[in-house]
Design a protein around this motif. Structure first.
Motif, PDB file in Angstrom:
ATOM      1  N   GLU A 207       0.848  -1.187   0.000  1.00  0.00           N
ATOM      2  CA  GLU A 207       0.000   0.000   0.000  1.00  0.00           C
ATOM      3  C   GLU A 207       0.884   1.238   0.000  1.00  0.00           C
ATOM      4  OE1 GLU A 207      -2.926   2.243   3.179  1.00  0.00           O
ATOM      5  OE2 GLU A 207      -2.899   0.036   3.160  1.00  0.00           O
ATOM      6  N   CYS A 208       0.771   2.049  -1.041  1.00  0.00           N
ATOM      7  CA  CYS A 208       1.679   3.186  -1.223  1.00  0.00           C
ATOM      8  C   CYS A 208       0.918   4.497  -1.207  1.00  0.00           C
ATOM      9  CB  CYS A 208       2.435   3.039  -2.549  1.00  0.00           C
ATOM     10  SG  CYS A 208       3.645   4.360  -2.870  1.00  0.00           S
ATOM     11  N   GLN A 209       1.590   5.528  -0.709  1.00  0.00           N
ATOM     12  CA  GLN A 209       1.034   6.877  -0.750  1.00  0.00           C
ATOM     13  C   GLN A 209       2.142   7.850  -1.127  1.00  0.00           C
ATOM     14  OE1 GLN A 209      -0.243   6.715   3.397  1.00  0.00           O
ATOM     15  NE2 GLN A 209       1.136   8.419   3.921  1.00  0.00           N
ATOM     16  N   VAL A 210       1.750   8.963  -1.726  1.00  0.00           N
ATOM     17  CA  VAL A 210       2.713   9.979  -2.140  1.00  0.00           C
ATOM     18  C   VAL A 210       2.802  11.037  -1.053  1.00  0.00           C
ATOM     19  CG1 VAL A 210       3.297  11.736  -3.844  1.00  0.00           C
ATOM     20  CG2 VAL A 210       2.287   9.559  -4.583  1.00  0.00           C
ATOM     21  N   GLU A 211       4.018  11.282  -0.586  1.00  0.00           N
ATOM     22  CA  GLU A 211       4.284  12.300   0.419  1.00  0.00           C
ATOM     23  C   GLU A 211       4.969  13.493  -0.249  1.00  0.00           C
ATOM     24  OE1 GLU A 211       3.902  12.339   3.995  1.00  0.00           O
ATOM     25  OE2 GLU A 211       2.488  10.717   3.563  1.00  0.00           O
ATOM     26  N   THR A 212       4.528  14.678   0.096  1.00  0.00           N
ATOM     27  CA  THR A 212       5.131  15.897  -0.433  1.00  0.00           C
ATOM     28  C   THR A 212       6.128  16.445   0.577  1.00  0.00           C
ATOM     29  OG1 THR A 212       3.134  16.450  -1.691  1.00  0.00           O
ATOM     30  CG2 THR A 212       4.699  18.232  -1.271  1.00  0.00           C
ATOM     31  N   VAL A 213       7.380  16.593   0.145  1.00  0.00           N
ATOM     32  CA  VAL A 213       8.439  17.143   0.997  1.00  0.00           C
ATOM     33  C   VAL A 213       9.013  18.353   0.261  1.00  0.00           C
ATOM     34  CG1 VAL A 213      10.577  16.685   2.235  1.00  0.00           C
ATOM     35  CG2 VAL A 213       8.966  14.809   1.816  1.00  0.00           C
ATOM     36  N   GLY A 214       8.596  19.556   0.670  1.00  0.00           N
ATOM     37  CA  GLY A 214       8.984  20.737  -0.077  1.00  0.00           C
ATOM     38  C   GLY A 214       8.390  20.663  -1.477  1.00  0.00           C
ATOM     39  N   ALA A 215       9.266  20.720  -2.484  1.00  0.00           N
ATOM     40  CA  ALA A 215       8.806  20.610  -3.866  1.00  0.00           C
ATOM     41  C   ALA A 215       8.879  19.181  -4.391  1.00  0.00           C
ATOM     42  CB  ALA A 215       9.641  21.530  -4.750  1.00  0.00           C
ATOM     43  N   ALA A 216       9.338  18.250  -3.552  1.00  0.00           N
ATOM     44  CA  ALA A 216       9.557  16.866  -3.992  1.00  0.00           C
ATOM     45  C   ALA A 216       8.346  15.987  -3.706  1.00  0.00           C
ATOM     46  CB  ALA A 216      10.784  16.293  -3.305  1.00  0.00           C
ATOM     47  N   GLN A 217       8.117  15.033  -4.587  1.00  0.00           N
ATOM     48  CA  GLN A 217       7.090  14.022  -4.420  1.00  0.00           C
ATOM     49  C   GLN A 217       7.782  12.679  -4.167  1.00  0.00           C
ATOM     50  OE1 GLN A 217       3.342  14.666  -4.985  1.00  0.00           O
ATOM     51  NE2 GLN A 217       4.411  16.488  -4.243  1.00  0.00           N
ATOM     52  N   VAL A 218       7.485  12.070  -3.030  1.00  0.00           N
ATOM     53  CA  VAL A 218       8.159  10.839  -2.614  1.00  0.00           C
ATOM     54  C   VAL A 218       7.134   9.721  -2.456  1.00  0.00           C
ATOM     55  CG1 VAL A 218       9.643   9.763  -0.876  1.00  0.00           C
ATOM     56  CG2 VAL A 218       9.878  12.214  -1.379  1.00  0.00           C
ATOM     57  N   GLY A 219       7.415   8.578  -3.052  1.00  0.00           N
ATOM     58  CA  GLY A 219       6.548   7.426  -2.887  1.00  0.00           C
ATOM     59  C   GLY A 219       6.931   6.665  -1.620  1.00  0.00           C
ATOM     60  N   GLN A 268       8.908  11.249   8.064  1.00  0.00           N
ATOM     61  CA  GLN A 268      10.363  11.207   8.251  1.00  0.00           C
ATOM     62  C   GLN A 268      11.021  10.301   7.216  1.00  0.00           C
ATOM     63  OE1 GLN A 268      10.360   9.930  12.363  1.00  0.00           O
ATOM     64  NE2 GLN A 268      10.934  11.965  13.100  1.00  0.00           N
ATOM     65  N   LEU A 269      10.401   9.176   6.920  1.00  0.00           N
ATOM     66  CA  LEU A 269      10.953   8.255   5.929  1.00  0.00           C
ATOM     67  C   LEU A 269      11.002   8.916   4.554  1.00  0.00           C
ATOM     68  CD1 LEU A 269      11.933   5.276   6.166  1.00  0.00           C
ATOM     69  CD2 LEU A 269       9.712   4.591   5.246  1.00  0.00           C
ATOM     70  N   ALA A 270       9.973   9.696   4.238  1.00  0.00           N
ATOM     71  CA  ALA A 270       9.952  10.416   2.965  1.00  0.00           C
ATOM     72  C   ALA A 270      11.041  11.477   2.919  1.00  0.00           C
ATOM     73  CB  ALA A 270       8.582  11.052   2.758  1.00  0.00           C
ATOM     74  N   THR A 271      11.235  12.188   4.027  1.00  0.00           N
ATOM     75  CA  THR A 271      12.259  13.229   4.081  1.00  0.00           C
ATOM     76  C   THR A 271      13.660  12.644   3.919  1.00  0.00           C
ATOM     77  OG1 THR A 271      10.862  14.587   5.515  1.00  0.00           O
ATOM     78  CG2 THR A 271      13.215  15.078   5.508  1.00  0.00           C
ATOM     79  N   LEU A 272      13.887  11.476   4.491  1.00  0.00           N
ATOM     80  CA  LEU A 272      15.201  10.848   4.367  1.00  0.00           C
ATOM     81  C   LEU A 272      15.515  10.486   2.916  1.00  0.00           C
ATOM     82  CD1 LEU A 272      15.182   8.532   7.509  1.00  0.00           C
ATOM     83  CD2 LEU A 272      16.700  10.475   7.095  1.00  0.00           C
ATOM     84  N   ALA A 273      14.507  10.152   2.136  1.00  0.00           N
ATOM     85  CA  ALA A 273      14.751   9.747   0.740  1.00  0.00           C
ATOM     86  C   ALA A 273      15.314  10.900  -0.088  1.00  0.00           C
ATOM     87  CB  ALA A 273      13.464   9.227   0.106  1.00  0.00           C
ATOM     88  N   ILE A 274      15.008  12.146   0.277  1.00  0.00           N
ATOM     89  CA  ILE A 274      15.526  13.284  -0.485  1.00  0.00           C
ATOM     90  C   ILE A 274      16.757  13.900   0.175  1.00  0.00           C
ATOM     91  CG2 ILE A 274      13.173  13.782  -1.262  1.00  0.00           C
ATOM     92  CD1 ILE A 274      13.315  16.334   0.472  1.00  0.00           C
ATOM     93  N   ASP A 275      17.186  13.327   1.290  1.00  0.00           N
ATOM     94  CA  ASP A 275      18.343  13.857   2.027  1.00  0.00           C
ATOM     95  C   ASP A 275      19.589  13.826   1.145  1.00  0.00           C
ATOM     96  OD1 ASP A 275      20.552  14.196   3.878  1.00  0.00           O
ATOM     97  OD2 ASP A 275      19.157  13.686   5.483  1.00  0.00           O
ATOM     98  N   GLU A 276      20.257  14.967   1.058  1.00  0.00           N
ATOM     99  CA  GLU A 276      21.437  15.073   0.192  1.00  0.00           C
ATOM    100  C   GLU A 276      22.578  14.178   0.638  1.00  0.00           C
ATOM    101  OE1 GLU A 276      22.361  16.594  -2.702  1.00  0.00           O
ATOM    102  OE2 GLU A 276      20.214  16.882  -2.958  1.00  0.00           O
ATOM    103  N   ARG A 277      22.571  13.727   1.892  1.00  0.00           N
ATOM    104  CA  ARG A 277      23.619  12.823   2.350  1.00  0.00           C
ATOM    105  C   ARG A 277      23.599  11.503   1.588  1.00  0.00           C
ATOM    106  NH1 ARG A 277      22.520  12.994   8.752  1.00  0.00           N
ATOM    107  NH2 ARG A 277      20.387  13.011   7.950  1.00  0.00           N
ATOM    108  N   PHE A 278      22.446  11.134   1.049  1.00  0.00           N
ATOM    109  CA  PHE A 278      22.323   9.882   0.313  1.00  0.00           C
ATOM    110  C   PHE A 278      22.351  10.096  -1.204  1.00  0.00           C
ATOM    111  CE2 PHE A 278      19.590   8.799   4.198  1.00  0.00           C
ATOM    112  CZ  PHE A 278      20.706   8.352   4.906  1.00  0.00           C
ATOM    113  N   HIS A 279      22.560  11.327  -1.606  1.00  0.00           N
ATOM    114  CA  HIS A 279      22.559  11.660  -3.036  1.00  0.00           C
ATOM    115  C   HIS A 279      23.971  11.428  -3.601  1.00  0.00           C
ATOM    116  CE1 HIS A 279      21.503  14.870  -6.333  1.00  0.00           C
ATOM    117  NE2 HIS A 279      21.635  13.653  -6.813  1.00  0.00           N
TER     118      HIS A 279
END
Length: 281
Positions: A207-219, A268-279
């Protein structure tokens, strides 16, 4: 079963170490000719129903619907040329020689994998700990921290890599885990829609939902389907094409009691996906 099918899930279950199964005789002979060193026995193994490997704590498994997930480690053998040597060697390591398999054990890519491990340990929230492995862990016990930089493919003359790290997360006697996987841009074709992208992680559904983090869309898969190796995971594609997955699970293995609560909330899980430390680039 072809290479694309094996690599479709990219990673298999993080499981207890088991004796590694055989590699292809032809591929091993090719490596032996290049390195002129080989001290382990080689057996040939062929199967189309399931493949099981164990490499540094990662294992490939076949799920109930028949899909096989390939961990990092020894990849499909490269076809030999007329001389019997491999026609296309693995990427060259820092010693100037081709790697023995897909895994980088030194050099820039290896360092990227180590850095990803450090950053994953750093995100463990207050109230939880990230235990390290003892100097001499018991046989068969799952590794508490592990990382891997893996060569995936050569695309338009450029080597493409992926990175995977798993960190045990403890609270008292209970232990779960956090996993971060990063794929370089262009490693393989992946969907752009956030939830469709999240569903590609290890081929798992849920079951998936889209989370908005700033301008980013995270699944974010908030509840797994019948494949419940992990409890939740997020996925984000950076504008430059780098894809990041961050996953969490209440259970590490069968030897330890599981966490009563996941370390991160869905936002928090959505925010971690866009974290620049993992980019990783």
């Amino acid at each position: 079963m072809n290479e694309d099918e094996l690599r479709a899930g990219l990673r298999g279950e993080m499981a207890s170490l088991t004796p590694p199964p055989p590699l292809s005789t032809a591929a091993t002979l090719g490596v032996a000719r290049r390195a002129n060193v080989r001290h382990r026995a080689v057996w040939a193994s062929v199967g189309t129903a399931a493949v099981v490997l164990a490499v540094t704590g990662f294992a490939a498994v076949a799920t109930p619907d028949g899909r096989v997930y390939q961990p990092a480690g020894h990849g499909p053998p490269v076809a030999p040329d007329a001389s019997g040597d491999t026609a296309k060697p693995w990427p060259t390591g820092p010693d100037g020689r081709p790697q023995e398999d897909r895994t980088a054990r030194a050099g820039t890519k290896y360092d990227q994998g180590i850095q990803l491990l450090r950053e994953t340990v750093a995100i463990v929230p207050t109230g939880y700990s990230a235990p390290d492995d003892p100097p001499n862990p018991p046989d068969g016990q799952m590794t508490l921290r592990t990382q891997q930089a893996q060569f995936e493919a050569t695309v338009d003359g450029v080597d493409k890599w992926s990175y995977l790290t798993s960190v045990a997360v403890a609270q008292g006697e209970r232990t779960g885990r956090v996993i971060v996987e990063v794929q370089e841009a262009g490693t393989r074709e992946l969907p752009t829609e956030p939830c469709a992208l999240a569903q590609t992680f290890w081929g798992m559904q849920g079951e998936c939902q889209v989370e908005t983090v700033g301008a980013a869309q995270v699944g974010v898969v908030v509840r797994p389907g019948r494949d419940d190796r992990l409890d939740q995971w997020s996925a984000y594609r950076h504008p430059d094409g780098v894809v990041v997955y961050v996953a969490q699970g209440k259970k590490l293995d069968e030897l330890r009691p599981e966490l009563t609560k996941l370390p991160f909330s869905v936002p928090q899980l959505a925010t971690l996906a866009i974290d620049e430390r993992f980019h990783l680039k």
